[in-house]
Scaffold this active site. Sequence first.
Site, PDB file in Angstrom:
ATOM      1  N   LYS A  45     -50.122 -16.555 -32.871  1.00  0.00           N
ATOM      2  CA  LYS A  45     -49.054 -15.947 -32.078  1.00  0.00           C
ATOM      3  C   LYS A  45     -48.172 -15.019 -32.908  1.00  0.00           C
ATOM      4  O   LYS A  45     -47.406 -14.232 -32.358  1.00  0.00           O
ATOM      5  CB  LYS A  45     -48.193 -17.041 -31.442  1.00  0.00           C
ATOM      6  CG  LYS A  45     -48.912 -17.889 -30.406  1.00  0.00           C
ATOM      7  CD  LYS A  45     -49.135 -17.134 -29.109  1.00  0.00           C
ATOM      8  CE  LYS A  45     -49.677 -18.063 -28.022  1.00  0.00           C
ATOM      9  NZ  LYS A  45     -49.789 -17.414 -26.718  1.00  0.00           N
ATOM     10  N   ASP A  98     -44.878 -22.463 -24.646  1.00  0.00           N
ATOM     11  CA  ASP A  98     -45.297 -23.824 -24.983  1.00  0.00           C
ATOM     12  C   ASP A  98     -44.971 -24.130 -26.435  1.00  0.00           C
ATOM     13  O   ASP A  98     -45.159 -25.247 -26.894  1.00  0.00           O
ATOM     14  CB  ASP A  98     -46.801 -23.983 -24.758  1.00  0.00           C
ATOM     15  CG  ASP A  98     -47.146 -24.209 -23.295  1.00  0.00           C
ATOM     16  OD1 ASP A  98     -46.519 -25.078 -22.679  1.00  0.00           O
ATOM     17  OD2 ASP A  98     -48.028 -23.507 -22.780  1.00  0.00           O
TER      18      ASP A  98
END
Length: 410
Positions: free
Chosen positions: A76, A121
């Site tokens: 990410k 998340d």
Amino acid sequence: MLIANENATHKAYPNVLQQILSIEKAAESRSWLSQWDGINPGATPLVKLPALATALGVGELWVKDESARSELGSFKALGAPIALVRLILRVFPEQRFEANSLLSGEYRQALADFTVISATDGNHGRGLAAAAKSIGCRCVIVLHANVSIEREEAIAAYGAEIVRIAGNYDESVEKAASIAVENEWTVVSDTSYEGYEEIPRDVMQGYGTIAAEIVEQTPQAGPNESAFTHVFLQGGVGGLAAGIASYFWEVYGAQRPAFIMVEPQQADCLYQSALSGDAAKSEGSVDSVMAGLACGETSPLAWKFLKESVDHFMTIEDGAAVDAMRILASGKNQDIPLVAGESAVAGLAGLIQILKSPILAADVSIDANSRILLISTEGATAPSVYAELVGETAEVVLHRQKAWHSRDVA
């Protein structure tokens, strides 16, 4: 469960998709990221696991280890920074900002009041918070009930403001959107919805860095042919898979490897999309130990790429993921030990499940000559969760990994 995708094709990369995600744009993103001190220099390791390949009965097994990408511990770190940079360049064209200078914080004063928000998340929010801190803008992150306090603290460490809700991931996405409207902030999300595609596109383009490195790290098997016959991809909303599959598709065209999508049984939105032919929602509870894959709705933008490039879709149980974490950590039979988090191991868990059944293996054409690529997308991004599931800490595994490297050098 495993199904063949009746819409999968092996043809040249369509021009209409190339206008959205391309090697050219991925190269630009990669160039910008190489100047950011938020990620480590150079490519992440692509390691071979010959002993595990032999045990499973396949020709070769390779793992791209994204735990080494940065201190964020996951892939990410590639998506959110690029999306934030491209967003700022679009919003403030008159400022003539330079991308590399944005990431180095040169325009911090000018952007102090600019605010971005996102639901997460865990890993996407951490990546966005880190990028916002480097650039100097404000960042607000919305977390749902199943995000651990450990992941919350990791995000807050980068100066992000945290908003907690009682619902699930999809409800946190809705909450982030409503807060953004109320405050005139901008959502920087890795999932698309109607009228919102530019930013998720940029996030996915950042993920092209992973595929670009893999292509450079491996020789071609033949003219325009990938070194791999099969690539296993994690689910989620589909952004990572689209970023990688599109890159391989553009490079190899009709000779692209077969892609197999793996998701938690209770978060099967992509599996359901394959059944319906359109971006769909999960039919499960969306509560999985694979926190980064616990997504209930497919990104419609990602689905544009996945609907013809993914050859098979499958689901796995949480226990299979935990077993896969332990296998990679062990480094059995002289393979390198790897720290791979709950969401990182879906591909290996899926491969093991397929190979337990000769029928399934035949369905996906995996045999003793197959060359398999897995993407380990994260390390121990929640260290206490990792230790509980694996039965030892990430530090212990890394110590074993260091010893493996020392032996190899000797």
